[in-house]
Design an enzyme around this catalytic site. Structure first.
Site, PDB file in Angstrom:
ATOM      1  CG  HIS A  17      -1.912  -1.004   1.390  1.00 49.90           C
ATOM      2  ND1 HIS A  17      -1.998  -1.827   2.474  1.00 49.90           N
ATOM      3  CD2 HIS A  17      -2.939  -1.343   0.559  1.00 49.90           C
ATOM      4  CE1 HIS A  17      -3.038  -2.639   2.326  1.00 49.90           C
ATOM      5  NE2 HIS A  17      -3.626  -2.380   1.182  1.00 49.90           N
ATOM      6  CE  LYS A  41     -13.413 -10.201  -0.444  1.00 51.02           C
ATOM      7  NZ  LYS A  41     -12.012  -9.905  -0.233  1.00 51.02           N
ATOM      8  NE  ARG A  91      -3.273  -7.518  -3.909  1.00 48.83           N
ATOM      9  CZ  ARG A  91      -4.100  -7.392  -2.881  1.00 48.83           C
ATOM     10  NH1 ARG A  91      -3.643  -7.488  -1.664  1.00 48.83           N
ATOM     11  NH2 ARG A  91      -5.372  -7.184  -3.069  1.00 48.83           N
ATOM     12  CB  SER A 130      -4.211  -6.646   4.567  1.00 46.55           C
ATOM     13  OG  SER A 130      -3.937  -5.357   4.095  1.00 46.55           O
TER      14      SER A 130
HETATM   15  P1  ADP Z   1      -9.873  -3.347  -0.188  1.00 42.93           P
HETATM   16  O1  ADP Z   1     -10.448  -4.097   0.961  1.00 42.93           O
HETATM   17  O2  ADP Z   1     -10.669  -2.152  -0.597  1.00 42.93           O
HETATM   18  O3  ADP Z   1      -9.407  -4.186  -1.351  1.00 42.93           O
HETATM   19  P2  ADP Z   1      -7.137  -3.164   0.682  1.00 42.93           P
HETATM   20  O4  ADP Z   1      -6.671  -2.435   1.887  1.00 42.93           O
HETATM   21  O5  ADP Z   1      -7.022  -4.651   0.708  1.00 42.93           O
HETATM   22  O6  ADP Z   1      -8.613  -2.673   0.471  1.00 42.93           O
HETATM   23  O7  ADP Z   1      -6.407  -2.605  -0.587  1.00 42.93           O
HETATM   24  C1  ADP Z   1      -6.568  -1.311  -1.073  1.00 42.93           C
HETATM   25  C2  ADP Z   1      -6.051  -1.234  -2.492  1.00 42.93           C
HETATM   26  O8  ADP Z   1      -4.645  -1.478  -2.524  1.00 42.93           O
HETATM   27  C3  ADP Z   1      -6.667  -2.277  -3.440  1.00 42.93           C
HETATM   28  O9  ADP Z   1      -6.825  -1.679  -4.713  1.00 42.93           O
HETATM   29  C4  ADP Z   1      -5.617  -3.364  -3.487  1.00 42.93           C
HETATM   30  O10 ADP Z   1      -5.683  -4.113  -4.680  1.00 42.93           O
HETATM   31  C5  ADP Z   1      -4.347  -2.532  -3.415  1.00 42.93           C
HETATM   32  N1  ADP Z   1      -3.175  -3.267  -2.935  1.00 42.93           N
HETATM   33  C6  ADP Z   1      -3.023  -3.907  -1.768  1.00 42.93           C
HETATM   34  N2  ADP Z   1      -1.816  -4.481  -1.674  1.00 42.93           N
HETATM   35  C7  ADP Z   1      -1.167  -4.199  -2.828  1.00 42.93           C
HETATM   36  C8  ADP Z   1       0.127  -4.518  -3.377  1.00 42.93           C
HETATM   37  N3  ADP Z   1       1.009  -5.263  -2.709  1.00 42.93           N
HETATM   38  N4  ADP Z   1       0.425  -4.062  -4.592  1.00 42.93           N
HETATM   39  C9  ADP Z   1      -0.460  -3.330  -5.299  1.00 42.93           C
HETATM   40  N5  ADP Z   1      -1.678  -2.996  -4.861  1.00 42.93           N
HETATM   41  C10 ADP Z   1      -2.040  -3.418  -3.647  1.00 42.93           C
END
Ligand code: ADP
Length: 162
Positions: A17, A41, A91, A130
């Site tokens: 992030h 989920k 990703r 995460s």
């Molecule tokens: P959400 O629950 O809305 O998917 P996340 O906190 O899991 O929220 O992720 C927020 C954004 O960051 C999403 O678009 C996710 O795909 C992106 N993201 C998370 N980890 C990575 C990573 N390692 N590389 C690129 N994008 C990422």
């Protein structure tokens, strides 16, 4: 001034992030990070308030990065904060379909006013998620490669019941 919204659950915020935030901050004058409630989920680790506090703490010295509490449709949130674009990260193929759906939904909700930009983290951060961090942490393994030291410390404190 060009502002962009980066919405996510950030439970916890990872180096993946943070790499996306850095890239966005080079493309835009201001990045607004919106911390959202977990999707049903996902099993939550930190509460919404804890996540908001951690992300604020990480970026407190950065004038061009704001951290806000999110909710509702990302497109509405973007317009509320003066952003015409949303940043999302991808990703791999597994993220793609979901992100296309979100992009189209946000475009429709905003009558074409809000567009989405997809970014890719640098190679070493590409596959950090995460949920993977939480799984490795549950196995009592080192997560310092995946998260900022502040996040690592907060997770350890939470495990100890603080
Ligand atoms: P959400 O629950 O809305 O998917 P996340 O906190 O899991 O929220 O992720 C927020 C954004 O960051 C999403 O678009 C996710 O795909 C992106 N993201 C998370 N980890 C990575 C990573 N390692 N590389 C690129 N994008 C990422």
């Amino acid at each position: 001034m060009k502002k962009v919204l980066y919405p996510g659950s950030f439970d916890p915020i990872t180096k993946g992030h943070m790499n996306i935030v850095e890239q966005a901050s080079e493309l835009f004058d201001e990045v607004v990070i919106a911390v959202l409630q977990n999707k049903s989920k996902n099993v939550g680790f930190f509460t919404l308030e804890e996540r908001l506090e951690i992300v604020k703490e990480l970026y407190k010295e950065r004038d061009n990065i704001k951290v806000v509490l999110g909710g509702g449709a990302a497109a509405d949130l973007a317009l509320l904060h003066g952003c015409k674009s949303i940043i999302r990260g991808i990703r791999g193929i597994s993220d793609y379909e979901h992100e296309v759906e979100l992009t189209m939904a946000n475009r429709e909700i905003s009558n074409g006013e809000v567009n989405t930009i997809l970014l890719f983290a640098d190679k070493e951060y590409q596959f950090i998620s995460s949920s993977m961090v939480k799984e490795v942490f549950d196995l009592e393994k080192d997560i310092s490669r995946y998260v900022d030291p502040l996040v690592n410390e907060k997770m350890l404190m939470k495990r100890m019941g603080n």
